[in-house]
Design an enzyme around this catalytic site. Structure first.
Site, PDB file in Angstrom:
ATOM      1  N   GLU A  48       0.820  -1.212   0.000  1.00 10.77           N
ATOM      2  CA  GLU A  48       0.000   0.000   0.000  1.00 10.77           C
ATOM      3  C   GLU A  48       0.857   1.266   0.000  1.00 10.77           C
ATOM      4  O   GLU A  48       0.625   2.190   0.776  1.00 10.77           O
ATOM      5  CB  GLU A  48      -0.949  -0.001   1.210  1.00 10.77           C
ATOM      6  CG  GLU A  48      -1.931  -1.148   1.175  1.00 10.77           C
ATOM      7  CD  GLU A  48      -3.031  -1.086   2.229  1.00 10.77           C
ATOM      8  OE1 GLU A  48      -4.152  -1.464   1.910  1.00 10.77           O
ATOM      9  OE2 GLU A  48      -2.744  -0.665   3.362  1.00 10.77           O
ATOM     10  N   ASP A  84      -8.526  -8.709   3.901  1.00 14.68           N
ATOM     11  CA  ASP A  84      -8.319  -7.646   4.874  1.00 14.68           C
ATOM     12  C   ASP A  84      -9.377  -7.601   5.966  1.00 14.68           C
ATOM     13  O   ASP A  84     -10.220  -6.717   5.940  1.00 14.68           O
ATOM     14  CB  ASP A  84      -8.277  -6.290   4.143  1.00 14.68           C
ATOM     15  CG  ASP A  84      -7.720  -5.192   5.033  1.00 14.68           C
ATOM     16  OD1 ASP A  84      -7.094  -5.523   6.048  1.00 14.68           O
ATOM     17  OD2 ASP A  84      -7.913  -4.016   4.698  1.00 14.68           O
ATOM     18  N   GLU A  97     -12.757  -2.165  11.854  1.00 13.63           N
ATOM     19  CA  GLU A  97     -12.807  -1.383  10.616  1.00 13.63           C
ATOM     20  C   GLU A  97     -13.974  -1.811   9.735  1.00 13.63           C
ATOM     21  O   GLU A  97     -14.637  -0.978   9.121  1.00 13.63           O
ATOM     22  CB  GLU A  97     -11.467  -1.579   9.884  1.00 13.63           C
ATOM     23  CG  GLU A  97     -11.352  -0.857   8.568  1.00 13.63           C
ATOM     24  CD  GLU A  97      -9.973  -1.056   7.927  1.00 13.63           C
ATOM     25  OE1 GLU A  97      -9.071  -1.658   8.572  1.00 13.63           O
ATOM     26  OE2 GLU A  97      -9.789  -0.605   6.788  1.00 13.63           O
TER      27      GLU A  97
HETATM   28  O1  GCW Z   1      -6.581  -2.336   4.537  1.00 15.23           O
HETATM   29  C1  GCW Z   1      -5.985  -1.864   5.542  1.00 15.23           C
HETATM   30  C2  GCW Z   1      -6.492  -0.703   6.275  1.00 15.23           C
HETATM   31  C3  GCW Z   1      -5.354   0.255   6.381  1.00 15.23           C
HETATM   32  C4  GCW Z   1      -4.187  -0.471   7.053  1.00 15.23           C
HETATM   33  C5  GCW Z   1      -3.819  -1.706   6.218  1.00 15.23           C
HETATM   34  C6  GCW Z   1      -2.722  -2.541   6.834  1.00 15.23           C
HETATM   35  C7  GCW Z   1      -2.478   0.368   8.475  1.00 15.23           C
HETATM   36  O2  GCW Z   1      -7.596  -0.126   5.628  1.00 15.23           O
HETATM   37  O3  GCW Z   1      -5.775   1.367   7.138  1.00 15.23           O
HETATM   38  O4  GCW Z   1      -3.086   0.353   7.221  1.00 15.23           O
HETATM   39  O5  GCW Z   1      -4.931  -2.513   6.101  1.00 15.23           O
HETATM   40  O6  GCW Z   1      -3.053  -3.492   7.517  1.00 15.23           O
HETATM   41  O7  GCW Z   1      -1.555  -2.234   6.645  1.00 15.23           O
END
Ligand code: GCW
Length: 714
Positions: A303, A377, A405
């Site tokens: 990411e 996720d 989340e």
């Molecule tokens: O998908 C995600 C969350 C992000 C998070 C990521 C991760 C810390 O939406 O906010 O970032 O997973 O686990 O790295």
């Protein structure tokens, strides 16, 4: 905190059955130590007349905790004494000056034994550990037993944690915000540390120690290099000093390019000796300030985060370089496997396995790979991650998300115990039947000694810590199941409800029933039958299965559900993306066939026609709608169950839960209606008889926007 004496005075003037009149705001968590009337309270007093113990930093805490708990539950404060008497609690570790009354062999550094026995001719309860921390864990365990109604005259418990690293991961930013945090700002007051150390830190430590959590990663995995500057190391050291007597170590998330950002190095190539030397010096500096520093957690090449792949090196190259830096100090590296690349067209669910499986056997012995429970996720439900069982030569640790989340954030009552249990009990079949995920992460399947489990914390500065009273149960369940992954979600819910509300079975039973059905309810009203990732963009709050315009295919809900006129679901079988091929062959075979795939995961693995017949005999279309209906109805049932508890619960906590359930009901209906409106626009099918049409047309749902939703990284 309400003064105890005041509580007793009021409580003693009341009839046993009347609800407590004190307002409760949830700050005391499961450590309320509320007055226990009648025989249950008397037996606590009888078995805790005095406390006999030495006075090291951790034993002083154990004594204090026992005094606080016993004083609160019985109204009688046990005296501290050097003399053993009938009804003493005798705390013993290797430092004890008396001969050990019970053997501590095999208890390890964290375990404890609790035993009712005669010592010096007197009936007492011994709480023993090989270390003072073990005794502290035993003291909390004794209080838990006492407050949940165990018979205190015949205790014989020996307990050691099955998993070595039991950590919280805070996604807390240095500016005080919390990524995916729904309980207010961060509890770390970085700005005023290290000088000001408010009382929250100690209360945080005691809550964690009471569960056996033994480490905390202080900062977000989307890390800033600044957390490695001298100023921030001093702040982390101040927290480490507070947490040490509670048996809790601190860890830091690190940003891969820290050497470049902080000291102007030209590269962050893990094979560049200058880079390795920088990390070694940095580790030395940290250990000077924090001699028992736990180690590093790393999100790399994921990411948008930098990582070793930017230099054409592997995750193993990166992890091993960091591991070498902390190794002389006994530190470890937790390297996250949550990776997917913007230029990789393969099924996102496959990418972590594709990247990491070939590296099995290449990691240094103080590296552990941290794997999310599922391959996408933290969805309301995901099949277990295919890496579990697939990297026999590498220790793997579990990453759960305690903060919700995707499960209703702070307001939905969705107890995560059943999710944790479901994943831990999943059978990877990696070494034949019984190769559960629990056995992968406790190291027993492959004989690993480095073992771990992490939970992304749901903690913030809200008075109730977790954004809601019931969210506290998720923190509690994580800690308890990290200690013993064989505990059932139901047993844990029982303990939590007894300590948080009341040990009265008339309170515990309905609360546990609500909790146990709540996660499945959320799956039903959000993503039934194996659907996933159909929530709103960015903030992840609420439904948005129609989203299709985001830059990367795997950011879009339509990528995950693939609904069209003919059917719905993601074909991950060998004729599709072949994600099933990442599981052990015997399991892959089952998952390749919709009839032998657990129905709860059906659309995760299969794209099926709307007329496909479910086990119930109804069509997939009708069944999908019925799941949505059931989810909403389950929330309405929780509202009724909660209303019936009004006489038994204090007004403040009752009102919070009541209000949040009303929000949950409204939002469950919103999820149902929005998803049905959308899927119906695609399938063109009529709703089954008895299912109500959505309240609004699809465009109404699409038009909703939530610009200030919490927890969303800006
Ligand atoms: O998908 C995600 C969350 C992000 C998070 C990521 C991760 C810390 O939406 O906010 O970032 O997973 O686990 O790295």
């Amino acid at each position: 905190m309400v003064p105890r004496l005041f509580c007793w005075m009021i409580a003693s003037t009341m009839l046993v059955a009347t609800p407590p009149v004190m307002a409760e705001d949830g700050y005391d968590l499961w450590l309320r130590d509320a007055r226990i009337e009648g025989a249950a309270g008397q037996q606590i007093a009888a078995h805790a007349r005095t406390i006999v113990s030495l006075n090291s930093p951790s034993l002083a805490i154990a004594r204090q905790e026992l005094q606080r708990g016993i004083g609160g539950t019985t109204g009688a404060l046990p005296a501290l004494s050097d003399m053993i008497q009938q009804g003493s609690l005798l705390l013993q570790s290797a430092t004890s000056t008396r001969a050990m009354a019970v053997s501590t062999e095999g208890l390890g550094p964290d375990g404890y034994a609790i035993r009712s026995m005669n010592v010096e001719g007197k009936p007492v309860t011994v709480i023993a550990g090989a270390t003072d921390i073990g005794v502290l864990h035993g003291a909390y365990a004794w209080l838990r037993l006492a407050e949940t109604g165990a018979a205190l005259d015949r205790l014989d418990v020996r307990s050691t944690p099955r998993i070595g690293l039991r950590l919280l991961n805070h996604w807390d930013n240095l500016d005080g915000t919390v990524e995916r945090g729904y309980a207010g700002q961060s509890i770390w007051d970085w700005w005023r540390l290290p000088d000001y150390k408010g009382p929250r830190y100690t209360d945080y430590a005691r809550a964690n120690a009471s569960l056996g959590i033994n480490g905390t990663v202080l900062n977000n995995v989307n890390a800033k290099a600044d957390s490695l500057t001298a100023a921030y190391i001093a702040k982390a050291a101040a927290l480490a000093d507070l947490f040490r007597p509670y048996g809790i170590k601190v860890y830091l998330s690190v940003k891969w390019t820290a050497p470049m950002e902080l000291d102007g190095l030209k590269s962050a190539d893990p094979l560049d000796p200058a880079v390795a030397a920088w990390w070694k010096t940095k580790a030395d500096e940290i250990y000077k300030a924090i001699p028992d520093f736990g180690g590093f957690l790393v999100k790399a090449n994921s990411e948008g985060q930098p990582g070793p792949q930017d230099y054409k090196r592997t995750h193993a190259d990166g992890a091993n370089m960091l591991a070498a830096a902390v190794k002389p100090h006994g530190g470890i590296v937790m390297w996250r496997a949550f990776v997917y690349a913007h230029d990789n067209p393969d099924d996102r669910a496959k990418q972590a396995y594709s990247d990491f499986k070939p590296l099995d056997g290449q990691f240094a012995d103080n590296v552990i790979v941290q794997v999310k429970n599922g391959a996408i996720d933290f969805q309301p439900r995901e099949p277990f991650h295919p890496l579990f069982g697939a990297m026999p030569k590498t220790p793997l640790m579990m990453e759960y998300q305690i903060t919700k989340e995707y499960l209703g954030q702070s307001t939905h009552l969705t107890y995560l115990g059943p999710l944790f249990e479901e994943v831990l009990k999943s059978d990877t079949l990696a070494r034949g039947k019984g190769s559960t995920v629990a056995k992968v992460i406790d190291g027993s399947l492959e004989g690993h000694r480095l073992t771990g489990i992490a939970g992304v914390a749901n903690i913030g500065v809200d008075r109730d810590w977790s954004g809601s009273i019931f969210n506290q149960a998720d923190w509690y369940a994580f800690g308890r199941m990290a200690w013993d992954p064989d505990l059932t979600a139901e047993a844990v819910a029982r303990e939590w409800a007894a300590q948080t509300f009341s040990p009265d079975p008339k309170v515990v039973a309905p609360i546990v029933a609500m909790m146990m059905g709540s996660r499945e309810a959320a799956v039903d009203y959000m993503t039934p039958l194996g659907l996933a990732h159909i929530m709103g963009t960015g903030h992840h709050y609420g439904p948005a299965p129609w989203v299709s315009e985001l830059a990367r295919p795997e950011w879009n809900p339509v990528y995950y559900h693939k609904a069209d006129r003919q059917g719905i679901g993601f074909d991950r079988t060998k004729t599709g993306s072949n994600a099933t091929g990442q599981y052990a062959p015997a399991l892959a075979k089952l998952l390749d066939n919709p009839k032998t795939t657990p129905e709860r995961d059906l659309l995760w693995f299969h794209h099926l026609p709307w007329d496909y017949r479910l086990a119930s005999g109804e069509t997939l279309w009708d069944g999908l709608i019925h799941h949505y209906d059931r989810g909403v109805e389950a929330v309405a049932a929780m509202q009724r169950d909660w209303a019936a508890l009004k006489p038994q619960v204090d007004a403040e906590r009752f009102a919070q839960v009541e209000a949040f359930l009303a929000i949950q009901h409204r939002e469950a209906l919103w999820w149902r209606d929005a998803c049905i409106a959308y899927f119906q626009s695609v399938s063109g099918r009529p709703l089954p008889a008895g299912s109500a049409a959505p309240a609004h047309p699809l465009d109404w749902y699409k038009a909703q926007s939530f610009p200030y939703a919490p927890g969303h990284p800006k």
